[in-house]
Design a protein around this motif. Sequence first.
Motif, PDB file in Angstrom:
ATOM      1  N   GLU A 208      -7.390 -10.031   1.825  1.00 23.21           N
ATOM      2  CA  GLU A 208      -7.380  -9.007   0.779  1.00 23.21           C
ATOM      3  C   GLU A 208      -5.959  -8.731   0.293  1.00 23.21           C
ATOM      4  OE1 GLU A 208      -9.824  -7.870  -1.049  1.00 23.21           O
ATOM      5  OE2 GLU A 208     -11.038  -9.290   0.073  1.00 23.21           O
ATOM      6  N   GLU A 209      -4.998  -8.770   1.222  1.00 24.99           N
ATOM      7  CA  GLU A 209      -3.597  -8.567   0.827  1.00 24.99           C
ATOM      8  C   GLU A 209      -3.088  -9.780   0.037  1.00 24.99           C
ATOM      9  OE1 GLU A 209      -0.954  -7.289   3.913  1.00 24.99           O
ATOM     10  OE2 GLU A 209      -2.348  -5.771   4.656  1.00 24.99           O
TER      11      GLU A 209
ATOM     12  N   ASP B 225      -4.512  -9.740  -3.431  1.00 24.36           N
ATOM     13  CA  ASP B 225      -3.866  -8.734  -4.269  1.00 24.36           C
ATOM     14  C   ASP B 225      -2.494  -9.222  -4.753  1.00 24.36           C
ATOM     15  OD1 ASP B 225      -4.334  -6.141  -5.359  1.00 24.36           O
ATOM     16  OD2 ASP B 225      -2.666  -5.415  -4.148  1.00 24.36           O
TER      17      ASP B 225
ATOM     18  N   SER C  29      -2.604  -3.612  -6.353  1.00 25.57           N
ATOM     19  CA  SER C  29      -3.472  -2.442  -6.363  1.00 25.57           C
ATOM     20  C   SER C  29      -3.793  -1.921  -4.961  1.00 25.57           C
ATOM     21  CB  SER C  29      -4.767  -2.768  -7.113  1.00 25.57           C
ATOM     22  OG  SER C  29      -5.407  -3.857  -6.494  1.00 25.57           O
ATOM     23  N   ARG C  30      -3.264  -2.542  -3.921  1.00 24.02           N
ATOM     24  CA  ARG C  30      -3.521  -2.011  -2.577  1.00 24.02           C
ATOM     25  C   ARG C  30      -2.253  -2.140  -1.749  1.00 24.02           C
ATOM     26  NH1 ARG C  30      -8.146  -4.364  -0.201  1.00 24.02           N
ATOM     27  NH2 ARG C  30      -7.304  -3.832   1.835  1.00 24.02           N
ATOM     28  N   ARG C  31      -2.207  -1.427  -0.646  1.00 20.20           N
ATOM     29  CA  ARG C  31      -0.980  -1.464   0.174  1.00 20.20           C
ATOM     30  C   ARG C  31      -0.877  -2.758   0.955  1.00 20.20           C
ATOM     31  NH1 ARG C  31       0.151   3.102   4.120  1.00 20.20           N
ATOM     32  NH2 ARG C  31       1.851   1.699   4.646  1.00 20.20           N
TER      33      ARG C  31
ATOM     34  N   LYS D  62       0.169  -4.277   4.263  1.00 17.78           N
ATOM     35  CA  LYS D  62       0.471  -3.774   5.616  1.00 17.78           C
ATOM     36  C   LYS D  62       0.853  -4.888   6.574  1.00 17.78           C
ATOM     37  CE  LYS D  62      -2.801   0.056   5.311  1.00 17.78           C
ATOM     38  NZ  LYS D  62      -4.195   0.345   5.631  1.00 17.78           N
TER      39      LYS D  62
END
Length: 384
Positions: free
Chosen positions: A140-141, A144, A216-218, A220
């Motif tokens: 997901e990262e 993104d 759109s997302r952090r 981590k």
Amino acid sequence: MQAAETVEPGERQYRMCARCVMDTTDSKIIFDNQGVCNHCRYVDEQVKYYWFPDERGELLLRKMIDKVKQFGDGKPYDSIIGLSGGVDSSYLAVKVGEWGLRPLAVHVDAGWNSELAVKNIDQIVTKVGLDLHTHVVDWEEMRDLQLAFLRSNLANQDVPQDHAFFAALYNYAVKNGIKYVISGSNYATESILPTSWGYDAMDARHLKSIHRIYGSRRIKTFPLVGFLKYHVYYPEIRKMVVLNPLNYIRYSKGEAIDYLEKRYGWRYYGAKHYESRWTRFFQAYYLPTKFGYDKRKAHLSSLIVAGEITRDQALKELEKPLYTENELAEDKAFVAKKLGITLAELEDLVAQPPRHYTEFPNNEARFRRFAVARSYVLNKLCSS
Ligand SMILES: [Zn+2]
């Protein structure tokens, strides 16, 4: 040969190097009075200080092997090697085994592995007898970041994947106290790559700035290596050393493929870096369509100056289409689905006007100042 029929004021007339196949699609290319480009001259004049496919290389290689073995005495591994499933890293893993080294193989899975790449890695580690650590990047990262880069309209769309590969490898090496990182980088197959066609994937500031604007997302867990870590902490404090042994042997890509296929059940995937489905899409569609850059020219030119192929062979290769219609449709559908966007959205992103990395924050100026300061200090130390 392509030739511009009319040239607008300020536009450069099309020209190709008389020795390799680099041309004016590299906006910074210059030609001497023999029609030979700056890339060829760079290889003639500079690369000889780093590339030794001769007796000197044999000596340097022997010294390197002894040093690595000594470091590994009593330890589970003497080094670490990145394995992508591509020709260079696969062949290197095999050679390293033959030299009696005991590296830990690390594969970074950024989500774009072709099936062939996975099979190749499996064949190599099994047959060479290497332990394999696979670092799986959070998809997901990664997704993104990849979408952020697409929205930035920059030339180097391989930044997220390349940064992840190297950062994860270096971070793992340092964390586990493994000093030597064995790299498949080499001058025999990759001495030519114009800087005007992209930007440094190892600039974490650049990567993060693109993500801050378009993501759109952090982020981590995505593997990152920042400026100070990459240029100071890892090499100077933790004494991590990256070794490029393919520059110490007579390395031929054609012979390497043959060797790997016959002895290791390894299979070739068609072109440089196509072991990644993303890189194939990026190099064979995005880059030529949006920017007019055909990376095959740089790869083939590297092989020409290395004496592996002739210029005529390269020109014939360039006549081949980058994609067949079916393959392109298949890859477009695959990439769009994997990124979670529609085919129309993907095509719209490719169709947006190109932008240049200098329009976004980056560490280029900082790196230049750092390189000048480092060479000043080294000169002082050498002369004192
Ligand atoms: Zn040239």
